[in-house]
Design a protein around this motif. Structure first.
Motif, PDB file in Angstrom:
ATOM      1  N   UNK A   4       2.361  -4.064  -6.775  1.00  0.00           N
ATOM      2  CA  UNK A   4       1.792  -2.717  -6.746  1.00  0.00           C
ATOM      3  C   UNK A   4       0.288  -2.766  -6.513  1.00  0.00           C
ATOM      4  N   UNK A   5      -0.398  -3.668  -7.209  1.00  0.00           N
ATOM      5  CA  UNK A   5      -1.846  -3.796  -7.015  1.00  0.00           C
ATOM      6  C   UNK A   5      -2.177  -4.281  -5.607  1.00  0.00           C
ATOM      7  N   UNK A   6      -1.352  -5.190  -5.096  1.00  0.00           N
ATOM      8  CA  UNK A   6      -1.604  -5.684  -3.747  1.00  0.00           C
ATOM      9  C   UNK A   6      -1.412  -4.573  -2.719  1.00  0.00           C
ATOM     10  N   UNK A   7      -0.454  -3.693  -2.930  1.00  0.00           N
ATOM     11  CA  UNK A   7      -0.249  -2.566  -2.010  1.00  0.00           C
ATOM     12  C   UNK A   7      -1.480  -1.668  -1.983  1.00  0.00           C
ATOM     13  N   UNK A   8      -2.076  -1.450  -3.137  1.00  0.00           N
ATOM     14  CA  UNK A   8      -3.303  -0.648  -3.204  1.00  0.00           C
ATOM     15  C   UNK A   8      -4.418  -1.355  -2.439  1.00  0.00           C
TER      16      UNK A   8
END
Length: 181
Positions: A4-8
């Motif tokens: 999720x953080x990488x998608x951001x």
């Protein structure tokens, strides 16, 4: 959570590359301007740049318009998101904080080079890649190791004055890396 953080973080990648391509148009030296434009076009087409190509344009990242103190605020904000830094600060503090974090990574890189990648566990290797912009969750250990060797090959050659290149390289080297998307 890492996904999720990488998608951001990845949402900022295209903007960083577009900002570099736009800034390249205003560069005075035709040869370096062409190299940077080619590099940005290559990344936008889905190719992986070589460390030598990044190193060849390093002089562009020391002064205007690509030096860390000269980048547009929106570009600095995008790079701050790549490092998971807050973007809700005045431009001066954003630049200062981004520079501090990038130089800290550079210091870690030098220590990692002295230690040797063979000393890292799988978890440490993945964490090292992730910190530097690459989502390593779906990569083989050998792919992580190759990418980190490339990164260290660039990072350990650069000086503190090349902080802007190092920050932008987090995007340029990670965006199209094998299966990282």
């Amino acid at each position: 959570f890492l996904e999720a953080y990488d998608a951001i973080r990845r949402d900022s990648y295209p903007y960083v590359v577009e900002s570099l391509a736009l800034a390249a148009r205003s560069l005075p030296e035709p040869q370096l301007r062409g190299r940077l434009q080619d590099l940005c076009a290559k990344v936008q087409r889905g190719s992986q740049p070589r460390v030598a190509e990044l190193y060849a344009v390093r002089s562009l990242f020391s002064g205007a318009p690509l030096g860390l103190n000269k980048l547009h605020v929106a570009h600095v904000r995008a790079l701050s998101r790549v490092l998971f830094l807050t973007t809700h600060l005045p431009a001066f503090f954003l630049r200062r904080r981004l520079r501090s974090h990038v130089l800290e990574i550079r210091h870690l890189d030098r220590a990692l080079l002295r230690l040797g990648l063979a000393q890292l566990s799988e978890e440490e290797l993945r964490a090292a890649c992730y910190l530097r912009g690459l989502n390593s969750m779906h990569l083989e250990m050998s792919e992580c190791r190759v990418w980190l060797e490339q990164w260290l090959g660039l990072s350990c050659k650069l000086q503190a004055s090349d902080a802007s290149l190092l920050a932008n390289s987090m995007v340029l080297l990670s965006l199209n890396y094998v299966r990282a998307q």
